[in-house]
Design an enzyme around this catalytic site. Structure first.
Site, mmCIF file in Angstrom:
data_model
loop_
_atom_site.group_PDB
_atom_site.id
_atom_site.type_symbol
_atom_site.label_atom_id
_atom_site.label_comp_id
_atom_site.label_asym_id
_atom_site.label_seq_id
_atom_site.Cartn_x
_atom_site.Cartn_y
_atom_site.Cartn_z
ATOM 1 N N LYS A 67 -15.673 -0.202 12.620
ATOM 2 C CA LYS A 67 -14.609 -0.280 11.608
ATOM 3 C C LYS A 67 -14.565 -1.706 11.107
ATOM 4 C CE LYS A 67 -11.489 2.587 9.940
ATOM 5 N NZ LYS A 67 -11.605 4.056 9.862
HETATM 6 P P1 NAD Z 1 -5.253 5.894 0.774
HETATM 7 O O1 NAD Z 1 -5.185 4.435 0.589
HETATM 8 O O2 NAD Z 1 -5.945 6.741 -0.220
HETATM 9 O O3 NAD Z 1 -3.746 6.497 0.914
HETATM 10 C C1 NAD Z 1 -2.833 5.977 1.822
HETATM 11 C C2 NAD Z 1 -1.494 6.672 1.603
HETATM 12 O O4 NAD Z 1 -0.572 6.182 2.578
HETATM 13 C C3 NAD Z 1 -0.868 6.403 0.236
HETATM 14 O O5 NAD Z 1 -0.266 7.580 -0.255
HETATM 15 C C4 NAD Z 1 0.210 5.368 0.552
HETATM 16 O O6 NAD Z 1 1.296 5.424 -0.336
HETATM 17 C C5 NAD Z 1 0.626 5.812 1.944
HETATM 18 N N1 NAD Z 1 1.290 4.725 2.667
HETATM 19 C C6 NAD Z 1 0.850 3.465 2.847
HETATM 20 N N2 NAD Z 1 1.781 2.744 3.504
HETATM 21 C C7 NAD Z 1 2.817 3.584 3.755
HETATM 22 C C8 NAD Z 1 4.060 3.438 4.368
HETATM 23 N N3 NAD Z 1 4.457 2.271 4.893
HETATM 24 N N4 NAD Z 1 4.886 4.509 4.437
HETATM 25 C C9 NAD Z 1 4.522 5.695 3.903
HETATM 26 N N5 NAD Z 1 3.343 5.890 3.301
HETATM 27 C C10 NAD Z 1 2.506 4.854 3.216
HETATM 28 O O7 NAD Z 1 -5.855 6.101 2.241
HETATM 29 P P2 NAD Z 1 -6.562 7.387 2.838
HETATM 30 O O8 NAD Z 1 -8.028 7.208 2.683
HETATM 31 O O9 NAD Z 1 -5.906 8.615 2.343
HETATM 32 O O10 NAD Z 1 -6.267 7.174 4.393
HETATM 33 C C11 NAD Z 1 -5.036 7.578 4.996
HETATM 34 C C12 NAD Z 1 -5.227 7.614 6.505
HETATM 35 O O11 NAD Z 1 -6.288 8.524 6.832
HETATM 36 C C13 NAD Z 1 -5.620 6.296 7.172
HETATM 37 O O12 NAD Z 1 -5.028 6.263 8.465
HETATM 38 C C14 NAD Z 1 -7.125 6.404 7.327
HETATM 39 O O13 NAD Z 1 -7.635 5.601 8.367
HETATM 40 C C15 NAD Z 1 -7.256 7.872 7.649
HETATM 41 N N6 NAD Z 1 -8.584 8.421 7.391
HETATM 42 C C16 NAD Z 1 -9.127 8.407 6.137
HETATM 43 C C17 NAD Z 1 -10.371 8.972 5.927
HETATM 44 C C18 NAD Z 1 -10.970 9.053 4.547
HETATM 45 O O14 NAD Z 1 -12.007 9.726 4.402
HETATM 46 N N7 NAD Z 1 -10.378 8.468 3.528
HETATM 47 C C19 NAD Z 1 -11.097 9.508 7.003
HETATM 48 C C20 NAD Z 1 -10.523 9.511 8.276
HETATM 49 C C21 NAD Z 1 -9.267 8.963 8.448
#
Ligand code: NAD
Length: 420
Positions: free
Chosen positions: A107
């Protein structure tokens, strides 16, 4: 270092230690997996639009590469810290082992907020970070992907920088996954994590006799993972009644259109203003919604001992990494609320990243149907192996997922041996 990232790291380590002693993990395997193989922390200067220079801090943690090249996202956020990426890198090792992928765990990220910079500055920051990483990434060595604060555009920049610096070879495309389809990305990568979480949820619902049509769900986070999970659940007949993101909390018992909200968020970068009459100030109202499913798709440590008691969902699906603390998990399990854990629920992203890597290396393009069919197959196999262990050993789904992952890593270490 933020309290939240320390908690994430401690939570992952606690769960690792608990499972290691539960399965009586071989002592040398335990020692190796308890620390990352490499921790890279770099500072690099970037020219801003006004001509000044700003220094940025970047990280890449390579936890383990026993099963294959290091693999894991790049997170661009002001909250990024060494402990956060260390915890997330260990989760990637476990996730890839559980998914039976020939990949290890890593990561990384940069500690800054991309929203505070112009697209030109973001491009220069990303390219300069790629230069600073040098040969610490590579298509057969360490393969980044998008995470919070990054998307296909950032991956395209990393790939192009790497290609121009070192390779100019066909396989350079495989240095990152999650690229735009035009630049060698896989169809279905953007939706894979959210859809994958719902494929697990569907299996759970089928086995629990819980109909999806008419079921209510709440979702935290409406970015990549959250919006795709909501769109898929809506397609299956469930109704979105509550959403929370970093801009607002929206509650509407009659239902919120996930499709319309996703289009709105694309333009406005948050849910605020979509239905102002249904916005609420008290986030406790979000946690206490009477719903069948609660999907956590924002960030770590959002469900703690302080709000776990409020939750009334039958099932929590961890689209985000580490959203439920260990203390909160004990409270939830006591209340009979089941949790599909992060390393299972959100593995769809790394599965399709693996498909993208395979396609790039073979100069192939798979169809959307092929990608989705293969994704479902892998996810459902992992889901059932976890449920089987949980049932036979009377442990939670999280514990079962860790057991399956650690025993796979242990078997490979014991067969290969540690050289010299
Ligand atoms: P992203 O940046 O597209 O979206 C993040 C979301 O979280 C947004 O809607 C934002 O408004 C919200 N957010 C941020 N801070 C916040 C807070 N304090 N309170 C409430 N909401 C809040 O990110 P993503 O790619 O959708 O990733 C989200 C999670 O999923 C992360 O934990 C990431 O590690 C995990 N994840 C993502 C992937 C992927 O393929 N993108 C894969 C595995 C895990």
């Amino acid at each position: 270092m933020s309290d939240s990232s320390t908690k994430l790291y401690e939570g992952v380590c606690d769960r690792f230690e608990q499972t290691a002693s539960y399965v009586n993990l071989d002592a040398k395997v335990h020692a190796i997996l308890s620390q990352p193989k490499a921790e890279l922390m770099i500072h690099f200067p970037v020219k801003m639009d006004d001509g000044s220079y700003q220094l940025f801090k970047g990280y890449r943690i390579q936890h383990n590469n026993l099963l294959g090249p290091y693999k894991g996202g790049m997170r661009f956020s002001p909250e990024v810290s060494l402990d956060e990426v260390k915890g997330l890198a260990m989760l990637m090792t476990l996730k890839c082992a559980l998914a039976k992928l020939p990949l290890g765990g890593a990561k990384g990220g940069i500690k800054y907020n991309p929203d505070d910079h112009s697209p030109e500055e973001n491009q220069r920051i990303t390219r300069r970070f790629t230069l600073a990483l040098g040969h610490n990434i590579g298509p057969s060595y360490d393969i980044p992907a998008p995470d919070m604060g990054t998307n296909a555009q950032y991956m395209d920049w990393i790939m192009d920088t790497y290609h121009n610096l070192y390779g100019r070879k066909v396989e350079d495309k495989a240095v990152v996954t999650g690229k735009s389809v035009a630049c060698g990305g896989s169809v279905g990568r953007a939706s894979a994590t959210g859809f994958g979480a719902v494929y697990c949820l569907e299996e759970w619902a089928r086995e629990s006799g819980q109909p999806l049509v008419g079921a209510k769900f709440a979702i935290q986070g409406f970015g990549n993972v959250g919006s795709h999970a909501a769109l898929k659940l809506e397609e299956l007949g469930a109704t979105l009644v509550a959403v929370n993101d970093h801009t607002a909390t929206l509650i509407h018992p009659e239902g919120i259109s996930a499709k319309a909200l996703a289009e709105y968020v694309q333009q406005h970068r948050g849910i605020k203003g979509f239905q102002p009459d249904h916005e609420v100030d008290d986030i406790r109202q979000f946690w206490s919604q009477d719903v069948e499913f609660l999907v956590l798709a924002a960030m770590e440590n959002v469900v703690t001992k302080n709000n776990a008691d409020l939750i009334r969902a039958k099932l929590i699906v961890e689209g985000a990494n580490g959203p439920v603390t260990t203390k909160a998990e004990a409270i939830l399990l006591d209340k009979g609320i089941q949790i599909i854990p992060d390393i299972l629920a959100n593995m769809g992203g790394v599965i399709v990243s693996y498909f993208e890597w395979v396609q790039n290396r073979n100069s192939e393009y798979w169809s959307a149907v092929t990608v989705d069919t293969k994704l479902r197959e892998k996810l459902i196999a992992a889901y059932h192996s976890v449920v089987e262990i949980a049932g036979k050993q009377n442990v939670s789904m999280r514990q079962a997922a860790y057991v399956e992952a650690l025993q796979h890593l242990e078997e490979v270490y014991l067969k290969r041996g540690v050289w010299p």
